[in-house]
Design a protein around this motif. Sequence first.
Motif, short mmCIF file in Angstrom:
data_model
loop_
_atom_site.label_atom_id
_atom_site.label_comp_id
_atom_site.label_asym_id
_atom_site.label_seq_id
_atom_site.Cartn_x
_atom_site.Cartn_y
_atom_site.Cartn_z
N GLY A 1 8.86 -25.14 89.44
CA GLY A 1 9.98 -25.62 90.24
C GLY A 1 10.81 -24.46 90.75
O GLY A 1 10.34 -23.33 90.85
N ILE A 2 12.06 -24.76 91.04
CA ILE A 2 13.01 -23.81 91.59
C ILE A 2 14.19 -23.72 90.63
O ILE A 2 14.66 -24.76 90.16
N GLY A 3 14.67 -22.51 90.38
CA GLY A 3 15.80 -22.35 89.48
C GLY A 3 16.76 -21.27 89.94
O GLY A 3 16.44 -20.44 90.79
N THR B 1 19.03 -24.41 82.06
CA THR B 1 18.09 -23.77 82.97
C THR B 1 17.22 -24.83 83.65
O THR B 1 17.22 -26.00 83.25
N ALA B 2 16.45 -24.41 84.62
CA ALA B 2 15.53 -25.32 85.30
C ALA B 2 14.49 -25.87 84.33
O ALA B 2 14.01 -27.00 84.51
N TRP B 3 14.15 -25.10 83.31
CA TRP B 3 13.15 -25.55 82.34
C TRP B 3 13.64 -26.76 81.55
O TRP B 3 12.86 -27.49 80.96
N GLU B 4 14.97 -26.98 81.54
CA GLU B 4 15.54 -28.12 80.83
C GLU B 4 15.76 -29.33 81.73
O GLU B 4 16.08 -30.41 81.25
N VAL B 5 15.60 -29.18 83.02
CA VAL B 5 15.90 -30.26 83.96
C VAL B 5 15.06 -31.50 83.69
O VAL B 5 15.58 -32.59 83.61
N GLY B 6 13.77 -31.36 83.54
CA GLY B 6 12.91 -32.50 83.31
C GLY B 6 13.19 -33.22 82.01
O GLY B 6 12.96 -34.41 81.88
N GLU B 7 13.74 -32.50 81.04
CA GLU B 7 14.03 -33.08 79.73
C GLU B 7 15.38 -33.79 79.69
O GLU B 7 15.57 -34.71 78.92
#
Length: 164
Positions: A19-21, A35-41
């Motif tokens: 994705g984009i962060g 962070t973007a890595w936490e967005v889906g969660e």
Amino acid sequence: MANITSALTYESALKGLYGIGDLEVEEGMHPGIPTAWEVGETTSDSGPGQWLHIGPNGVVLPASETDDAIYVRYELWDSPPPLDASWERSWTGEIQFTSGKITALSMPYDEIQYHEVFDLGRSDTTWALRVSWKLLQNDRESDFPTHAAHADLYGMQFWLPVSE
């Protein structure tokens, strides 16, 4: 009439695109900010169709249909851009970025990679955003590399909401 004030297209295919962060958030310069890595969660889907996740400092894109050829283009506009009906999917809403310096995030070989940075020019700002997707079936597409046959294309258009 709306005009593009700045743009960036990744000239090389992005493998393992997540994705984009916001780069500064990803690099830990703003502790405690998701962070973007936490967005889906931690965030809800974008709405009907549920094809991407949006949250503070990140856009999580769906898995690639081609897996090898993914291209991204960012555009900063001075007002809301016209909708281009040639895109197969489109989502419009708002997103907040802490530093305003955004990058594509990928993990092709179990190693996080940050790609070229696009500077939106303002920190701590909520942006209007349109994310569009299409599968390129030939080798020609305006604003994208001409060698991108059978590629996933993502267009990201940013502008300040009218309230700004």
